[in-house]
Design a protein around this motif. Structure first.
Motif, PDB file in Angstrom:
ATOM      1  N   ALA A 139      -7.111   0.716  65.638  1.00  0.00           N
ATOM      2  CA  ALA A 139      -7.121  -0.732  65.416  1.00  0.00           C
ATOM      3  C   ALA A 139      -5.728  -1.320  65.634  1.00  0.00           C
ATOM      4  O   ALA A 139      -5.565  -2.393  66.227  1.00  0.00           O
ATOM      5  N   GLY A 140      -4.689  -0.590  65.168  1.00  0.00           N
ATOM      6  CA  GLY A 140      -3.326  -1.093  65.288  1.00  0.00           C
ATOM      7  C   GLY A 140      -2.862  -1.257  66.720  1.00  0.00           C
ATOM      8  O   GLY A 140      -2.150  -2.214  67.047  1.00  0.00           O
ATOM      9  N   VAL A 141      -3.259  -0.327  67.615  1.00  0.00           N
ATOM     10  CA  VAL A 141      -2.800  -0.410  69.005  1.00  0.00           C
ATOM     11  C   VAL A 141      -3.717  -1.279  69.866  1.00  0.00           C
ATOM     12  O   VAL A 141      -3.285  -1.796  70.905  1.00  0.00           O
ATOM     13  N   THR A 142      -4.972  -1.432  69.452  1.00  0.00           N
ATOM     14  CA  THR A 142      -5.914  -2.240  70.237  1.00  0.00           C
ATOM     15  C   THR A 142      -5.810  -3.713  69.881  1.00  0.00           C
ATOM     16  O   THR A 142      -5.745  -4.582  70.774  1.00  0.00           O
ATOM     17  N   CYS A 143      -5.801  -3.989  68.594  1.00  0.00           N
ATOM     18  CA  CYS A 143      -5.689  -5.379  68.127  1.00  0.00           C
ATOM     19  C   CYS A 143      -4.207  -5.759  68.141  1.00  0.00           C
ATOM     20  O   CYS A 143      -3.567  -5.916  67.098  1.00  0.00           O
ATOM     21  N   ASN A 144      -3.656  -5.924  69.338  1.00  0.00           N
ATOM     22  CA  ASN A 144      -2.205  -5.986  69.479  1.00  0.00           C
ATOM     23  C   ASN A 144      -1.845  -6.689  70.782  1.00  0.00           C
ATOM     24  O   ASN A 144      -2.441  -6.419  71.824  1.00  0.00           O
ATOM     25  N   ASP A 145      -0.867  -7.584  70.722  1.00  0.00           N
ATOM     26  CA  ASP A 145      -0.421  -8.306  71.915  1.00  0.00           C
ATOM     27  C   ASP A 145       0.989  -7.922  72.349  1.00  0.00           C
ATOM     28  O   ASP A 145       1.605  -8.606  73.160  1.00  0.00           O
ATOM     29  N   SER A 146       1.537  -6.834  71.786  1.00  0.00           N
ATOM     30  CA  SER A 146       2.908  -6.433  72.105  1.00  0.00           C
ATOM     31  C   SER A 146       2.923  -5.268  73.084  1.00  0.00           C
ATOM     32  O   SER A 146       1.898  -4.649  73.353  1.00  0.00           O
ATOM     33  N   ASP A 147       4.114  -4.975  73.590  1.00  0.00           N
ATOM     34  CA  ASP A 147       4.314  -3.827  74.470  1.00  0.00           C
ATOM     35  C   ASP A 147       5.510  -3.028  73.976  1.00  0.00           C
ATOM     36  O   ASP A 147       6.525  -3.600  73.555  1.00  0.00           O
ATOM     37  N   LEU A 148       5.394  -1.701  74.038  1.00  0.00           N
ATOM     38  CA  LEU A 148       6.475  -0.792  73.668  1.00  0.00           C
ATOM     39  C   LEU A 148       6.960  -0.100  74.939  1.00  0.00           C
ATOM     40  O   LEU A 148       6.164   0.405  75.724  1.00  0.00           O
ATOM     41  N   PHE A 149       8.295  -0.080  75.137  1.00  0.00           N
ATOM     42  CA  PHE A 149       8.818   0.544  76.349  1.00  0.00           C
ATOM     43  C   PHE A 149      10.221   1.091  76.098  1.00  0.00           C
ATOM     44  O   PHE A 149      10.902   0.688  75.146  1.00  0.00           O
ATOM     45  N   PHE A 150      10.638   2.013  76.951  1.00  0.00           N
ATOM     46  CA  PHE A 150      11.978   2.579  76.869  1.00  0.00           C
ATOM     47  C   PHE A 150      12.859   1.885  77.902  1.00  0.00           C
ATOM     48  O   PHE A 150      12.569   1.900  79.094  1.00  0.00           O
ATOM     49  N   ASP A 151      13.914   1.258  77.419  1.00  0.00           N
ATOM     50  CA  ASP A 151      14.825   0.527  78.291  1.00  0.00           C
ATOM     51  C   ASP A 151      15.891   1.487  78.827  1.00  0.00           C
ATOM     52  O   ASP A 151      16.715   2.010  78.074  1.00  0.00           O
ATOM     53  N   GLU A 152      15.845   1.730  80.130  1.00  0.00           N
ATOM     54  CA  GLU A 152      16.764   2.687  80.738  1.00  0.00           C
ATOM     55  C   GLU A 152      18.210   2.240  80.656  1.00  0.00           C
ATOM     56  O   GLU A 152      19.124   3.056  80.542  1.00  0.00           O
ATOM     57  N   GLU A 153      18.421   0.935  80.712  1.00  0.00           N
ATOM     58  CA  GLU A 153      19.802   0.422  80.716  1.00  0.00           C
ATOM     59  C   GLU A 153      20.488   0.673  79.378  1.00  0.00           C
ATOM     60  O   GLU A 153      21.610   1.157  79.316  1.00  0.00           O
ATOM     61  N   SER A 154      19.802   0.338  78.280  1.00  0.00           N
ATOM     62  CA  SER A 154      20.402   0.498  76.952  1.00  0.00           C
ATOM     63  C   SER A 154      20.080   1.847  76.334  1.00  0.00           C
ATOM     64  O   SER A 154      20.624   2.187  75.285  1.00  0.00           O
ATOM     65  N   LYS A 155      19.157   2.604  76.981  1.00  0.00           N
ATOM     66  CA  LYS A 155      18.714   3.899  76.455  1.00  0.00           C
ATOM     67  C   LYS A 155      18.121   3.748  75.051  1.00  0.00           C
ATOM     68  O   LYS A 155      18.328   4.593  74.174  1.00  0.00           O
ATOM     69  N   GLN A 156      17.362   2.672  74.857  1.00  0.00           N
ATOM     70  CA  GLN A 156      16.729   2.421  73.569  1.00  0.00           C
ATOM     71  C   GLN A 156      15.259   2.051  73.764  1.00  0.00           C
ATOM     72  O   GLN A 156      14.877   1.497  74.796  1.00  0.00           O
ATOM     73  N   TRP A 157      14.455   2.335  72.740  1.00  0.00           N
ATOM     74  CA  TRP A 157      13.076   1.882  72.725  1.00  0.00           C
ATOM     75  C   TRP A 157      13.043   0.429  72.270  1.00  0.00           C
ATOM     76  O   TRP A 157      13.680   0.065  71.284  1.00  0.00           O
ATOM     77  N   LYS A 158      12.311  -0.396  73.001  1.00  0.00           N
ATOM     78  CA  LYS A 158      12.244  -1.818  72.687  1.00  0.00           C
ATOM     79  C   LYS A 158      10.802  -2.291  72.743  1.00  0.00           C
ATOM     80  O   LYS A 158       9.918  -1.596  73.252  1.00  0.00           O
ATOM     81  N   ILE A 159      10.570  -3.483  72.209  1.00  0.00           N
ATOM     82  CA  ILE A 159       9.241  -4.073  72.270  1.00  0.00           C
ATOM     83  C   ILE A 159       9.344  -5.490  72.821  1.00  0.00           C
ATOM     84  O   ILE A 159      10.397  -6.132  72.747  1.00  0.00           O
TER      85      ILE A 159
END
Length: 889
Positions: free
Chosen positions: A385-405
């Motif tokens: 439910a948490g990942v389906t009922c969701n309008d955000s995106d999670l990704f790894f930013d290569e430039e900053s080497k951090q996980w961002k949303i």
């Protein structure tokens, strides 16, 4: 335009007050009239002093006066080389100060860059895009996701609208915007029917009536408060100013007294006596001290930079060592500014989630063991439910080497939670959706799965409880409310999760589908977690006698819970910004020491808190990363901004910027600041006996009516050669083990304690008295003036070289395990010996300085005398340690 509590007014009341039309907007003629009345939507330019005045102002300092006096004296004596060197030192100090004075103007420029360049408005009944500087009160402005809001607005529409306000209010979560009037006494972060200049739209759309532009906006008020804040002088500057005045007074008094004594009681010619008195003044003036202080501070700046703390002004290095209170912004400073799921509450158990931030590192546990979603269908459904009922995106930013949303932080952390499951969760395809809206406080999605369609629902627990009750009269509401309360008491924001299944004919969902057939699944507790290294740093700061006070935009309960996790004392609870508003400055000063947690604070609250602490003689550091922190950063004794997540405004307003946004770096900087200050004091403890010994020898020679033991140029040689060699070594002395176990020094602590004054006088008398006796012995013999000057000069210099090893450790024995830890001390001692050989044996130096070569055996006397000085001072330190320990016991 008069000041109003716009959040208390209805939409139509706002429309009437601003004489506008929601449907048609302003007429162009009216807008032009209002621009002439209210001015453009820009921040006012501060009044600037001319550059020449700013440059001359850098020389308005007592230590500079002392240096200039030395330059004048050397010029009078005709030693133009020395005059030029001293003048260059003064000029460099002035240039550095001039460059530093532009910080406030840069902070204002940083705020201006936050303003949106354009805006979509309605005028004459038509939508049009105009430059933001031409917006006026009464304009109707339209907003969409990603827009930077150009003015302050009273919202008139808000469709699922969320605004990112952390830079202004300090809160990590986005704010759901509403339309109804609100009560008057609420903080800035709770005025949900307003949108503020400099913030940005994270989701949804909306529109609003312009209620303030330019300097009248909340951003503009911060701008004005930065301009109005008087920057507090650093403790070192205050101490050196007092020290400089004392030195200048002593020099003037001794010079006048000596001239009168010599003129009336000794048989000196006036010109000869005047030259002797000028030589005495040159001997006492510590010409090299300001330069050495700058070098030590500069080395401290470099060391801090290596530790990822960028300091923008030299005295600020030392200020850190004197800090007694750190007022820390919570979001992004003590916490990660990344929402994190920490607990999952099922009907029969509470699960823990490890890891923090958006990085999908961690696991779901029950009693420290992995709890598998493969074996618990309810947990699996909650995660799905948490990942389906969701309008955000999670990704790894290569430039900053951090996980961002991208999107809402609350939804982003649910994506991370799904990745932490033993069997990672992938979202279902959504065929119908009810978007989140602050009015109903939930979101729902419909997805096909196997031979059914499933509706997932997440939102405010109380709303989902009522849906579950409508579906099942036996739903245990009391049990779930208690579980929700338990999570909330931990400072967690609680989300409820539910579902309903349909047959495959169901293609679209609406609100009517939410009040039957609902199966409540559980609760998820989320929070912006403390940085692990911040917890350690807080503990270390407290061990060093430094108070840590957390200032946040969060609610009181959340702030207290975070404070407890960080190890900050919450015994007195927390005080809110609205309560601070009701206190006078005097009342606030009385209570500020009682609280360590300050919740729902405004920019004005933060600045007032810093001022209140300063009235209690605290040296205050203020950390922060948002626009709202800038005035307090500017007002504090030292402002500390975050380098990664900090706004440009906060970086420009602060004295120090943390490259890694790590609170632990602040503690490292404090340690470095204390080391720098200790080494500054040791430098003074070392240099002044040189001046004192020379002054004593010259003074006694005048009183005794004998030949002067050194010329003015030889005195300058001693002062400068000691300063550029031996004094330099102390800058590299490591931190003494006891330094971080003592409380911060009181604000009014003099640069020279009574013990330091005693040591300076004692060493001056020992070196000066011994040198004088040897000088008198040589005067009674058959020695040339050049030989006497050379031996006297070498005796004083070599004695100072041995004294260097005394002062490397303040009161502990010099001959200990750390004796060889600072190799620079041995290098500069070797360099000093080379320079003394140079002035003693090189012919053109003999000519320039009036010295002469001496026999190798003649060096025995200066070195033996130096050893005697060393052991006498070590004996004094032993006696002083014994006395101090008896007093403490």
């Amino acid at each position: 335009m008069e000041e109003r509590h716009w959040h208390t007014l209805s939409i139509h009341e706002t429309e009437d007050h601003l004489d506008t039309d929601i449907d048609q907007g302003l007429r162009e003629e009216t807008a032009q009239e209002r621009i002439e009345k209210h001015g453009k939507n820009v921040l006012p330019e501060p009044k600037k002093d001319p550059k020449w005045l700013k440059f001359l102002r850098q020389f308005n300092d007592v230590l500079i006066y002392v240096l200039l006096a030395a330059a004048v004296i050397t010029a009078v004596l005709g030693y133009w080389y020395d005059t030029i060197v001293i003048a260059l030192v003064v000029l460099i100090i002035g240039i550095i100060g001039y460059l530093q004075e532009n910080k406030a103007e840069q902070a204002l420029e940083g705020i201006k860059n936050m303003l949106s360049p354009s805006a979509l408005v309605r005028r004459d009944g038509k939508r049009k895009e105009i430059e933001a500087e031409y917006l006026v009160p009464g304009d109707i402005v339209y907003l969409k996701p990603g827009d930077k809001i150009p003015v302050d607005l009273r919202l008139i529409t808000a469709e699922n609208m969320k605004v990112e306000e952390s830079a202004l209010t300090g809160e990590a979560i986005t704010v759901d915007k509403t339309l109804d009037p609100l009560e008057e006494k609420i903080g800035l972060g709770d005025r949900t029917n307003l949108a503020f200049s400099g913030t940005s739209v994270a989701a949804g759309t909306g529109s609003g009536i312009v209620i303030a532009t330019g300097s009248k906006t909340e951003l503009g008020k911060i701008n004005a408060s930065i301009a109005e804040v008087e920057k507090v002088q650093t403790p070192l500057i205050q101490q050196t100013q007092r020290f400089g005045k004392t030195v200048a007074s002593v020099i003037a008094g001794v010079a006048v007294f000596t001239f009168i004594f010599g003129y009336f009681l000794r048989d000196y010619e006036t010109a000869e006596l005047l030259l002797a008195v000028i030589g005495l003044a040159v001997a006492v003036i510590p010409e090299g001290l300001p330069a050495i202080i700058s070098i030590i501070l500069a080395l401290g700046v470099r060391q801090m930079a290596d530790n990822k703390a960028i300091v923008k002004s030299l005295p600020s290095v030392e200020t850190l060592g004197a800090v007694s209170v750190i007022c820390s912004d919570k979001t992004g400073t003590l916490t990660k500014n990344e929402m994190t799921a920490q607990n999952i509450q099922l009907a029969d158990r509470t699960l823990q989630v490890t890891g923090s931030g958006y990085a999908p590192e961690g696991r779901i546990e029950s009693e420290n063991d992995v709890y598998s979603n493969k074996q618990d269908e309810v947990l699996n459904e909650i995660l799905l439910a948490g990942v389906t009922c969701n309008d955000s995106d999670l990704f790894f930013d290569e430039e900053s080497k951090q996980w961002k949303i991208t999107g809402d932080p609350t939804e982003g952390c649910l994506l991370t939670l799904g990745e932490k499951a033993e069997e990672s969760i992938r979202p279902l395809r959504v065929i119908s959706k009810i978007p989140f809206d602050s009015a109903h406080k939930y979101m729902a999605t419909l997805s096909p799965r196997d031979d059914e369609h499933v509706m997932y629902l997440k939102g405010a627990p109380d709303r989902l409880f009522s849906m579950a009750e409508a579906s099942d009269s036996n739903f245990p509401t009391d049990m779930w409310e208690k579980k929700m309360t338990d999570l909330a008491k931990k400072g967690q924001r609680v989300i409820g999760v539910a579902k309903r299944t349909f047959n495959t004919s169901k293609e679209k969902i609406d609100h009517d589908d939410l009040y039957e057939g609902i199966e409540f699944l559980g609760l998820i507790g989320i929070m912006d977690p403390p940085r692990p290294e911040a917890i350690e740093a807080v503990n270390e700061c407290q061990s060093a006698g430094i108070q840590v006070k957390m200032i946040t935009g969060d609610h009181k309960e959340t702030a207290i819970a975070i404070g407890n996790e960080l190890g900050i004392s919450t015994e007195a609870g927390a005080i809110q910004g609205t309560e601070i508003d009701d206190l006078t400055d005097e009342e606030l000063a009385d209570v500020v020491g009682q609280y360590n947690i300050f919740a729902r604070t405004s920019p004005e609250n933060k600045t007032r808190l810093v001022k209140a602490l300063q009235t209690q003689d605290h040296i205050v550091a203020m950390t922060g990363d948002g626009v709202n922190d800038a005035p307090a950063l500017r007002r504090a004794d030292i402002g500390v901004a975050m380098g990664i997540k900090g706004t440009e405004v906060s970086k420009e307003a602060a004295e120090m910027v943390l490259v890694d946004d790590n609170f632990n770096t602040i503690f490292k900087a404090v340690k470095e600041g204390r080391r720098v200050y200790d080494n500054l004091k040791k430098t003074i403890l070392f240099i002044l006996p040189t001046n004192g010994a020379q002054g004593f020898v010259l003074l006694m020679s005048i009183f005794l009516g004998t030949q002067l033991p050194l010329t003015a140029l030889q005195i300058l040689w001693v002062n400068m050669v000691v300063a550029i060699t031996l004094s330099f070594a102390i800058a590299f002395e490591p931190l003494e083990p006891s330094t971080m176990k003592r409380a911060p020094r009181p604000k009014k602590t003099p640069l020279l304690s009574r013990y330091y004054i005693f040591r300076i006088l004692l060493v001056s008398l020992i070196i000066g008295g011994g040198t004088l006796m040897y000088n008198l012995y040589m005067n009674a013999g058959d020695y040339s003036v050049e030989y006497i000057h050379t031996m006297t000069l070498n005796t004083i210099v070599i004695a100072q070289m041995f004294h260097l090893f005394n002062v490397r450790v303040e009161t502990e024995p010099a001959l200990n395990r750390s004796f060889f830890e600072n190799p620079i001390a041995f290098y500069v001692s070797g360099a000093l010996i080379v320079l003394q050989l140079f002035i003693t044996y090189v012919p053109f130096m003999n000519t320039a300085f009036g010295t002469t070569p001496i026999a190798a055996s003649d060096w025995i006397i200066p070195f033996v005398f130096g050893l005697v000085v060393f052991f006498i001072i070590e004996l004094e330190k032993l006696i002083s340690r014994t006395v101090m320990k008896r007093r403490q016991s």
